[in-house]
Design a protein around this motif. Sequence first.
Motif: not given
Lengths: 225, 225
Positions: A91-100, A159-162, A185-195, B139-142
């Motif tokens: 998660e530390d590594f992943r957070r770098i992406g979120r910050d930059h 990715g797609y969210a952009k 599936a698109g409904r679960f691809f948004g930023t809010a679903e990332f975590d 969607a999530r597994l994809f």
Amino acid sequence: MDSSIKKKRARGRLSREMIEDAAFDVIETEGLAGFSMRKLASALGCEAMSIYHHFPSVAHLHEALVDRLVGALEMPDASLPWRQRMRIAIEDFRRIGRDHPAYAAFFVTYRMNSPTCLAWLNGIIGLFRDGGFDAELSARLFRAVGYYLMGAVLDENAGYAKGPSAVNTVSDEQLARDFPNVMAAGRFFGTAEFDKTFELGLDMLLDEMERLRDGADAGQLSGKV
Amino acid sequence: MDSSIKKKRARGRLSREMIEDAAFDVIETEGLAGFSMRKLASALGCEAMSIYHHFPSVAHLHEALVDRLVGALEMPDASLPWRQRMRIAIEDFRRIGRDHPAYAAFFVTYRMNSPTCLAWLNGIIGLFRDGGFDAELSARLFRAVGYYLMGAVLDENAGYAKGPSAVNTVSDEQLARDFPNVMAAGRFFGTAEFDKTFELGLDMLLDEMERLRDGADAGQLSGKV
DNA sequence: GCTTGACAGCTTACACTGTAAGGTTCATTT
DNA sequence: AAATGAACCTTACAGTGTAAGCTGTCAAGC
């Protein structure tokens, strides 16, 4: 005339640290592709070539940026349970992406080789060793988990969210009509679903690693084809 | 004089297909960053601007390239066992990277949105549905499996095996002395080890998906933190 | 056979990129 | 006061994608 004042260059004004700070800013505001030495210079209030006194090339600058991000990472407390240490490191590594976010695509595909980065890599692979895996399995699991992490950081930030990269896009109506699975599936691809999505995959990998360690002799998986 | 012959431009000589073929060639020989409209034109024996008659921009050309690669993919035979269908679909995608290593980094981060690509996406998500997962879990597994695949294709084709991106590299002696875990793992990072490592991670995900479907109520994983 | 118009490809030009080469200014040391 | 060298700037070059407009060639209509 303030033009004469303007001409008064303050010597020693620039520094590697200042340039790196500005570079992170410019990359995030202009995007990775929009970044250039001239834009960076303009953000710093100097000429492009002045930067070359501190960094001999853009490649060197990029390396310094990666080093700064990776250098800020710390290994999770060794007294914590293994699974938790692993989670934290990932998660530390992943957070770098979120910050930059704009820098993520570069960062994640960068093949690190500086002492700073190697020290971090060494610690992470050591973390796999601490999980009870031998050198080979540690190496392979590091790679496999790395693949997952790499893909996730990329998709979450570039990715797609952009929105699509495609030039010719498809309307929502056509999507619903011709590609219902994508639509659903698109409904679960948004930023809010990332975590939640990331956790799902990460838990799958962690579960499997624990199974691999505790379970079947010689670390065999199901073996199904 | 053959200069007069040379001047005789053959009309209709270029075509989208020819340009695409040449583009794949140029990308693989010059590398993704080394690709340019002028180099592509020179490979085709024409001027850069002639290409614009067939593709209004490089972005359109890239889209056509992605479309051709994705369009060539077929869904695995529906009569096969689910796990095998999944494997085949994933390996098919991975093979694109192997066939177009220089293009892989672009391809894998491309946010598809053309009908051709959406049709493929729709089929893949449908494959998850066929596995018995509801719309959300599919969607999530994809996404999760996609992260893994994306990272793998990237690393296998643009990753460490191609040497470091870093400008300042570390000697082998220093590596052995200061970063023993990296040194020990390096042996399993080479091209020859790609398949085995990829299979390991893929089996982990497939095992976990089958467990998720067959097993615990409501598809809960171990739930450990 | 001649004309016409559309099409395919070419020429030129512009604003941008990284950076090599060399010039200028100024704080510090002698 | 003179010399040195670090810090910064100017200029220039070869490369990029592509907008605008030009030219050569072919097919269709008369």
